[in-house]
Design an enzyme around this catalytic site. Sequence first.
Site, short mmCIF file in Angstrom:
data_model
loop_
_atom_site.label_atom_id
_atom_site.label_comp_id
_atom_site.label_asym_id
_atom_site.label_seq_id
_atom_site.Cartn_x
_atom_site.Cartn_y
_atom_site.Cartn_z
N ASP A 297 0.86 -1.18 0.00
CA ASP A 297 0.00 0.00 0.00
C ASP A 297 0.91 1.24 0.00
O ASP A 297 2.13 1.15 0.12
CB ASP A 297 -0.98 -0.02 1.19
CG ASP A 297 -2.22 0.84 0.92
OD1 ASP A 297 -2.18 1.67 -0.01
OD2 ASP A 297 -3.22 0.70 1.64
C1 BGC Z 1 -5.13 3.13 0.22
C2 BGC Z 1 -5.29 2.14 -0.90
C3 BGC Z 1 -5.18 2.85 -2.23
C4 BGC Z 1 -3.85 3.58 -2.30
C5 BGC Z 1 -3.63 4.32 -3.59
C6 BGC Z 1 -3.91 4.00 0.05
O1 BGC Z 1 -3.87 5.00 1.00
O2 BGC Z 1 -5.07 2.44 1.45
O3 BGC Z 1 -6.50 1.46 -0.77
O4 BGC Z 1 -5.31 1.94 -3.27
O5 BGC Z 1 -3.81 4.54 -1.24
O6 BGC Z 1 -4.49 5.37 -3.72
#
Ligand code: BGC
Length: 767
Positions: A297
């Site tokens: 993530d």
């Molecule tokens: C979130 C993810 C997301 C990623 C990209 C993160 O903060 O937890 O679910 O896909 O950002 O935007």
Amino acid sequence: MTANPFRFAACIVLLLPSLVVSLPKSAIAQNATTPVAQLPADPVGEAFVAKLLRQMTLEEKIGQMSQTPLNQASEIPPDVLAREGKVGSFLFVTDPVTINHLQHVAVEQSRLHIPLLFGFDVIHGFRTLYPVPIAMAASWDPRLAEKAQSMAAREASAAGIDWAFAPMVDIARDPRWGRIMEGAGEDPFLGSKMAAAQVRGFQGDTIGSPGHILACVKHFAGYGAALGGRDYEESNISDDQLWNVYFPPFHAALNAGAGSLMSAYMDLNDVPATGNRFLLHDVLRDDWHFQGFVVSDWESVMNLTTHGFASGPADAAARAVNAGVDMEMTSTTFRDTLAQSVKRGTVQQATIDQAVHDLLMMKWRLGLFRNPYADPAKAASQMVTPEQRNAAREAGTRVAVLLRNQDATLPLNSALKSIALIGPLADSKADIMGSWSLAGHPEDSVTVLEGMRKRFGAEKIHYTTGVEIEREQPSIFDAQFSSPKPKLTTEAEKAAEFHHALDLIRSSDVAVLVLGELQSMSGERASRQSLDLPGKQEQLLEAAVATGKPVVLVLVNARPLNITWASEHVPAILEAWYPGTEGGDAIAQVLAGDVNPGGKLPVTWPRSVGQVPIYYAHNLTQLANDPSSHYWDGPSTPLYPFGYGLSYTQFSMTNLQLASDAVHAGSTVNVSVEVRNTGARLGDDVVQLYTHQRAGSASRPVRELKGFRRISLKAGEKQTVTLTLDTHDLGFWSPATHHWAMEPGVFDLWVGDDSNAQNHATLTLLP
Ligand code: BGC
């Protein structure tokens, strides 16, 4: 000879206590501890990737393992990263011209011409927004979810996006957690069906299908169990709950062919998920034989240091890669340190090669080595087409859940002369879309005001906001996507607006109050301590009811809210969720009765925040027959049970029949029930099958959903609905034996249209 993945599992069950049945292969193959369906063999792609790998330097390999966001300044300009092979993927770019430009640089100017992968949060639509995921789960219609994600994929791929960071399949049992909005709710069975359907929608028949994009199942695993519902907080989950509750939707998504997976942010049982080898290797690769790739993530690799887990960037990168992360999102520890770590021996060259192999194979399967470009000239014509709008509107009507309807207040009578439409969410184009609408254009949206004017005639609708609401702390997404700012500043202005709303109600035949939460009040970093209607909405609602006019409450939100007072005093309550771009038309159609609401809650709805966590599939207790003893200061039952939802018509379910009342493990049994529409109009109901294992090696939940089907019946129509219960679904990961078990004995079965279903039968599972 190739290893038989089933052999090991089969041996284990034979060693278990006599209570446990040895499972036939067919049963083993479908439970959450066994390998997922494998991607089609591709010898041509394998040979191509093997050759490419031999040509790549270590730095170029690490480049493939790095993903850079384009919504924030990067130390090295994106063109340079692409030209020098220092990046394998970009995220947060949605403009096909920029996407094509970068792709041209990578393909034409980099040494090995490896195409880039463009990822984006296509959560519930791209430019056209569909209902948010928890709403889609409320449809209890996996085909609807599949269609919506396939429509979303069509728009996103036209813009040049290859990869959706979705579906989010985290089981969530705490409405304080803002991200409950992004998943299918509390139940692993419903969650698994919705997860698999979304993967099919995104990817089509196979990875690389035209007009489709790669799915990324996230966040592995246990994010939804964040302590206190506080986003990013640690999760402490027993093995039993992991295997039986939190893992199944991931397993189902991978079984449906999801080609990528995202690691989670939080600590799972004290080990951060992004550095958690048990999750990313032992479960994902050893048990499930996952063949795709794992992306971290956002900055979750670097953040292994903030967790007090890794000692610095090099340690973070090494621990993430050694755990099983193949691509680092946003932070740059891979690019900055991995080459040194390989030289020092803390990361093996073979580990890097495997990661890059898996990444390149996915680019190959997606067809990026053949045609990596979008068509910017065509892209614009693919956005928010009438077909997209129709699909979004239909979805908006199918997710609505009718929570209360005293004296048939709904549907609104066409003879009504005037409707007061009140509330801060009645005319907000941004909020009707819901959070994670980053590629959406608010001007595309139809608000409830617009939908009601169109449906009932503008002259009948008398609109004002009544109260305004605002998030107390700003949202991280405000810069990219935000709700309109409040306009009323002084207390006098606010009071005047409040009274103006009440005057409109008094002079109208009926009041429709559109209340709930701004889109930024749900989603990431949008957890709450209270579940009350924000701001002065509750006071407005109570004052509206006090006028004596009939009041309809339409909720625009994505989590259970405290509507306990409303559940006793407001005659009609419709949960519309964030229904998306066509939300206003969808809501108007439901209020008018053009479409009869048939959605059902995918979460248990508490009476107050003090009951949280509360979910239907809890275990029995010492005082199993006296649930009223849980609290002395209030009822123990929820306000609305999981699976609940009314209709403008009524249904009866009778004559529950089992094709056999005793079956062997591994077989199936047909469970049928007669459903009759006893009311006066066409409507939908959802037949739900719940089971309970009476005794065994561990306590099992009081009820567990094991089958469902949404059906439509005309007034007076009767249908026999047959659900097929797979007995392997009666199996579970036993904490007593630490293995999958299917235990002979008596099971209770209930069929009905919510989790309090009353039609009862028993089934004996034979050894
Ligand atoms: C979130 C993810 C997301 C990623 C990209 C993160 O903060 O937890 O679910 O896909 O950002 O935007």
